[in-house]
Design a protein around this motif. Structure first.
Motif, PDB file in Angstrom:
ATOM      1  N   ASP A  56       0.826  -1.206   0.000  1.00  0.00           N
ATOM      2  CA  ASP A  56       0.000   0.000   0.000  1.00  0.00           C
ATOM      3  C   ASP A  56       0.866   1.265   0.000  1.00  0.00           C
ATOM      4  O   ASP A  56       1.049   1.918   1.016  1.00  0.00           O
ATOM      5  CB  ASP A  56      -0.899  -0.036   1.238  1.00  0.00           C
ATOM      6  CG  ASP A  56      -2.001   0.998   1.159  1.00  0.00           C
ATOM      7  OD1 ASP A  56      -2.125   1.665   0.113  1.00  0.00           O
ATOM      8  OD2 ASP A  56      -2.726   1.145   2.158  1.00  0.00           O
ATOM      9  N   ASN A  58       0.498   4.344  -1.133  1.00  0.00           N
ATOM     10  CA  ASN A  58      -0.066   5.632  -0.708  1.00  0.00           C
ATOM     11  C   ASN A  58      -0.791   5.522   0.636  1.00  0.00           C
ATOM     12  O   ASN A  58      -1.429   6.468   1.076  1.00  0.00           O
ATOM     13  CB  ASN A  58      -1.000   6.197  -1.782  1.00  0.00           C
ATOM     14  CG  ASN A  58      -2.194   5.301  -2.049  1.00  0.00           C
ATOM     15  OD1 ASN A  58      -2.295   4.206  -1.489  1.00  0.00           O
ATOM     16  ND2 ASN A  58      -3.093   5.753  -2.898  1.00  0.00           N
ATOM     17  N   ASP A  60      -3.513   4.227   1.836  1.00  0.00           N
ATOM     18  CA  ASP A  60      -4.933   4.547   1.997  1.00  0.00           C
ATOM     19  C   ASP A  60      -5.728   3.338   2.501  1.00  0.00           C
ATOM     20  O   ASP A  60      -6.945   3.379   2.561  1.00  0.00           O
ATOM     21  CB  ASP A  60      -5.519   5.099   0.689  1.00  0.00           C
ATOM     22  CG  ASP A  60      -5.495   4.086  -0.447  1.00  0.00           C
ATOM     23  OD1 ASP A  60      -4.896   2.990  -0.267  1.00  0.00           O
ATOM     24  OD2 ASP A  60      -6.059   4.379  -1.513  1.00  0.00           O
ATOM     25  N   LYS A  62      -6.146   0.607   1.032  1.00  0.00           N
ATOM     26  CA  LYS A  62      -6.710  -0.152  -0.074  1.00  0.00           C
ATOM     27  C   LYS A  62      -5.612  -0.472  -1.085  1.00  0.00           C
ATOM     28  O   LYS A  62      -4.557   0.152  -1.075  1.00  0.00           O
ATOM     29  CB  LYS A  62      -7.821   0.642  -0.765  1.00  0.00           C
ATOM     30  CG  LYS A  62      -9.008   0.880   0.131  1.00  0.00           C
ATOM     31  CD  LYS A  62     -10.051   1.739  -0.547  1.00  0.00           C
ATOM     32  CE  LYS A  62      -9.814   3.209  -0.272  1.00  0.00           C
ATOM     33  NZ  LYS A  62     -10.876   4.075  -0.764  1.00  0.00           N
ATOM     34  N   VAL A  63      -5.896  -1.438  -1.943  1.00  0.00           N
ATOM     35  CA  VAL A  63      -4.888  -1.837  -2.926  1.00  0.00           C
ATOM     36  C   VAL A  63      -5.334  -1.391  -4.316  1.00  0.00           C
ATOM     37  O   VAL A  63      -6.341  -1.871  -4.840  1.00  0.00           O
ATOM     38  CB  VAL A  63      -4.675  -3.365  -2.900  1.00  0.00           C
ATOM     39  CG1 VAL A  63      -3.680  -3.799  -3.957  1.00  0.00           C
ATOM     40  CG2 VAL A  63      -4.187  -3.810  -1.525  1.00  0.00           C
ATOM     41  N   SER A  64      -4.606  -0.447  -4.886  1.00  0.00           N
ATOM     42  CA  SER A  64      -4.918   0.030  -6.234  1.00  0.00           C
ATOM     43  C   SER A  64      -4.372  -0.959  -7.261  1.00  0.00           C
ATOM     44  O   SER A  64      -3.634  -1.884  -6.915  1.00  0.00           O
ATOM     45  CB  SER A  64      -4.262   1.392  -6.466  1.00  0.00           C
ATOM     46  OG  SER A  64      -2.850   1.227  -6.501  1.00  0.00           O
ATOM     47  N   GLU A  67      -0.645  -0.973  -7.197  1.00  0.00           N
ATOM     48  CA  GLU A  67      -0.118  -1.677  -6.027  1.00  0.00           C
ATOM     49  C   GLU A  67      -0.269  -3.184  -6.206  1.00  0.00           C
ATOM     50  O   GLU A  67       0.611  -3.961  -5.833  1.00  0.00           O
ATOM     51  CB  GLU A  67      -0.830  -1.185  -4.756  1.00  0.00           C
ATOM     52  CG  GLU A  67      -0.458   0.254  -4.416  1.00  0.00           C
ATOM     53  CD  GLU A  67      -1.431   0.941  -3.462  1.00  0.00           C
ATOM     54  OE1 GLU A  67      -1.166   2.085  -3.104  1.00  0.00           O
ATOM     55  OE2 GLU A  67      -2.480   0.351  -3.112  1.00  0.00           O
TER      56      GLU A  67
HETATM   57 CA   LIG Z   1      -3.257   2.096  -1.700  1.00  0.00          CA
END
Ligand SMILES: [Ca+2]
Length: 92
Positions: A56, A58, A60, A62-64, A67
């Protein structure tokens, strides 16, 4: 190989259910259902959480897709190291 790339993308899209990121729950499900054979520790939810924290960038929670691609790169690399023998990496 095109099929493999499509699979990688489709797995993300279906796990993200139309969103841009995977929640920690969807990430955990995805890893446990799809990567249980190539990664150790996927049965341990704390290990998967640690893995997610590492991905992760950034932070946040969550996994973009980017990522997630780091995870795929990492897994591909470890598969490559484990199977760095002639004939195994060929095919497809
Ligand atoms: Ca993220």
């Amino acid at each position: 190989m095109e099929g493999a790339i499509k699979t990688v993308v489709m797995q993300f899209l279906s796990a993200a259910k139309g969103k841009e990121n995977l929640s920690s729950k969807s990430f955990q499900k995805l890893v446990q259902s799809q990567l249980g054979n190539v990664m150790s520790d996927t049965d341990s939810s704390s290990a998967v959480k640690d893995m997610m924290k590492g991905l992760d960038d950034n932070q946040d929670g969550k996994v973009s897709f980017q990522e997630y691609m780091s995870l795929i790169g990492y897994v591909a690399n470890s598969v490559c190291e484990q199977k760095a023998q002639p004939n195994v990496a060929g095919g497809q």
